[in-house]
Design an enzyme around this catalytic site. Structure first.
Site, mmCIF file in Angstrom:
data_model
loop_
_atom_site.group_PDB
_atom_site.id
_atom_site.type_symbol
_atom_site.label_atom_id
_atom_site.label_comp_id
_atom_site.label_asym_id
_atom_site.label_seq_id
_atom_site.Cartn_x
_atom_site.Cartn_y
_atom_site.Cartn_z
ATOM 1 N N PHE A 91 0.783 -1.283 -0.067
ATOM 2 C CA PHE A 91 -0.037 0.125 0.054
ATOM 3 C C PHE A 91 0.647 1.351 -0.012
ATOM 4 O O PHE A 91 1.757 1.388 0.783
ATOM 5 C CB PHE A 91 -0.775 -0.243 1.150
ATOM 6 N N TYR A 130 -2.614 1.719 -4.689
ATOM 7 C CA TYR A 130 -2.682 3.202 -4.395
ATOM 8 C C TYR A 130 -4.145 3.312 -3.838
ATOM 9 O O TYR A 130 -5.144 2.870 -4.381
ATOM 10 C CB TYR A 130 -2.597 4.183 -5.574
ATOM 11 N N GLU A 131 -4.461 4.000 -2.768
ATOM 12 C CA GLU A 131 -5.608 4.318 -2.042
ATOM 13 C C GLU A 131 -6.897 4.633 -2.853
ATOM 14 O O GLU A 131 -7.759 4.355 -2.739
ATOM 15 C CB GLU A 131 -5.625 4.692 -0.804
ATOM 16 N N SER A 132 -6.475 5.390 -4.125
ATOM 17 C CA SER A 132 -7.560 5.868 -4.832
ATOM 18 C C SER A 132 -8.250 4.599 -5.457
ATOM 19 O O SER A 132 -9.209 4.905 -6.175
ATOM 20 C CB SER A 132 -7.044 6.852 -5.833
ATOM 21 N N GLY A 133 -7.707 3.311 -5.379
ATOM 22 C CA GLY A 133 -8.307 2.416 -5.931
ATOM 23 C C GLY A 133 -7.703 1.642 -7.208
ATOM 24 O O GLY A 133 -8.213 0.472 -7.688
#
Lengths: 233, 270
Positions: free
Chosen positions: A24, A49-52
């Protein structure tokens, strides 16, 4: 080849990642280190990436986690609720890279406020994904420049827990968690143990066998510099 | 059933002073034009909800539109701090700003619960950190295994506002690329506004797209460039220079106010 302290920090952090990792990644130093690992010794490391974007393979360093190239090159693009529930919480991501404004000797991190929460001296952006990254992945790696203001005896706010922080890579050296206490294990070339001690706001634990960090190889430095000049316009 | 209207009409009809309003778009498809319309119409006393308040929320907060902010990360992505947000929290300028602060995982679970019309969401999170005392979270035990989990109350905004690439003439909406939490925002909200890059005769299926039938949306407004300076996948890229420039514009109260005057208040409504 000569190199800067920040370059040493990025290279040393990249060495923590292996081909088996699902990592992550946040923007900034962690993204630089993780993309460097993919370009050098760990091409199969999966970047999330936490955006998806799951399995993003950017050809250039993204400027934001919403960068279009992350979605275009990903194995899958998922919604934010799915990212945090099905991927992070479910244990499909084993490494998390975090930064912060403050760290304590147990690896607890503050990215929320400097000063009192209700009347802060500095309001920072806040935790974002960090609180659950810190408790859901197996290994947390922290990247943070080492100064007495950042390496503090007492956090102003505990944004995320340090239980799973395995290593902290700074511009001076590397710390590892030993019996729950961050311990200096390596210093970068040209840095002394006293330098690291002086940059730490608590009585820094020092390993018996502190080694010198392997300097960046030519290949590592070239890959890093080409990444840094590639930030998308 | 979605009515196709102008953005100004949609905001006048559906957003009121004192409402809880969520503008979502996770780094992509950020409804910037709709945020500007909220400023132009002088809305006040709003509870603003957004996982990642960035430049548009900095502008709304700096103009005193918000009484309260519900959020999980507030910054200028890839650049640094939000200076209007900081000024409001640190110095109550132009007015005090109440905070309800979450983690991303907690807020995403709260949106998903709202979308499902459940009273709360469940997650493994908020584990003994200082956020626990600053947010709305409770411990619950799993009724089947006894595992201790975190419960977060559902987010139920009065109005949800998102930006999408396309709608058709019946008001069906399609968005693709990074789709964030926009679907949950529309379903969790009592009323919804969708701005779109263009209205087309027929929506062509796109990989990974979110499709929202027109009958779950209240208003659709065609606003080309409605996400700028954020990006719209397939239409335009992120204006990175603006994000860097915003760091300078927003540092000073007067510079900020003049910028808003020129670029928002005196700009021709779309």
């Amino acid at each position: 080849m000569t190199f800067t302290a920040d370059e040493m920090m990025a290279v040393e952090a990249s060495r923590l990642l292996t081909n088996g990792n699902v990592c992550f990644v946040g923007i900034g130093l962690p993204s630089l280190a993780a993309n460097l690992a993919r370009r050098t010794h760990a091409p199969k490391c999966v970047l999330v990436y936490e955006s998806g974007a799951i399995g993003a393979k950017p050809t250039k360093l993204p400027l934001s986690i919403g960068d279009g190239e992350l979605a275009e090159t990903a194995d899958a693009v998922v919604s934010v609720p799915e990212m945090f529930a099905y991927w992070l919480q479910a244990g499909r991501i084993d490494v998390g890279f975090l930064g912060a404004a403050q760290i304590d000797r147990h690896g607890n991190l503050n990215s929320t406020v400097i000063g009192d929460y209700a009347t802060p001296k500095v309001r920072l952006p806040g935790g974002g994904g960090a609180p659950e990254i810190a408790t859901s992945v197996t290994d947390v790696y922290v990247m943070l420049r080492q100064t007495p203001r950042a390496f503090v005896e007492q956090l102003d706010f505990k944004t995320s827990r340090g239980d799973r922080v395995r290593a902290v890579v700074t511009d001076l050296g590397s710390l590892e968690s030993r019996d729950g206490e961050l311990t200096l294990v390596r210093v970068h070339p040209g840095v002394s143990i006293d330098d690291a001690r002086a940059a730490t706001g608590w009585e820094l634990a020092i390993a018996d066998d502190v080694a010198e960090t392997e300097p960046p190889t030519r290949a590592e430095l070239e890959a890093l510099r080409s990444l840094e000049t590639s930030v998308r316009e | 059933m979605a009515e196709t209207v102008t953005l100004a009409e949609a905001v006048r009809e559906l957003v009121h002073d004192g409402d809880t309003v969520a503008l979502e778009g996770f780094t992509h498809l950020i409804p910037n034009a709709a945020g500007h319309e909220l400023i132009r119409q002088g809305l006040r006393d709003l509870t603003l909800v957004r996982m990642t308040p960035d430049v548009i929320y900095d502008q709304l907060i700096g103009m005193g539109a918000a009484r309260k902010l519900v959020f999980s990360w507030g910054g200028n992505p890839g650049v640094g701090s939000l200076h209007r947000f900081r000024d409001a929290v640190e110095h109550s300028w132009p007015s005090p700003l109440e905070l309800e602060e979450h983690s991303h995982a907690g807020m995403a679970a709260a949106y998903a619960a709202g979308a499902a019309n459940l009273p709360f969401g469940v997650l493994r999170g908020y584990d003994r950190n200082d956020l626990v005392s600053r947010t709305r979270v409770a411990k619950i035990a799993c009724p089947f295994t006894g595992e201790e989990l975190a419960a977060v109350p559902a987010l139920r905004p009065d109005v949800g506002i998102i930006h999408a690439q396309q709608a058709d003439r019946e008001g069906n909406v399609q968005l693709w690329g990074i789709t964030g939490v926009q679907k949950e925002t529309v379903f969790a909200s009592a009323r919804s506004i969708v701005t779109v890059e263009e209205i087309v005769d027929k929506l062509e299926p796109r990989p990974g797209a979110v499709v929202l039938p027109g009958w779950v949306i209240d208003a659709v407004a065609e606003v080309p460039g409605g996400a700028r300076p954020a990006y719209a996948h397939g239409y335009y890229r992120r204006d990175n220079e603006f994000y860097t420039a915003w760091d300078v514009i927003s540092r000073d109260r007067d510079t900020f106010t003049s910028w808003i005057q020129e670029h928002v208040l005196e700009a021709v409504p779309t």
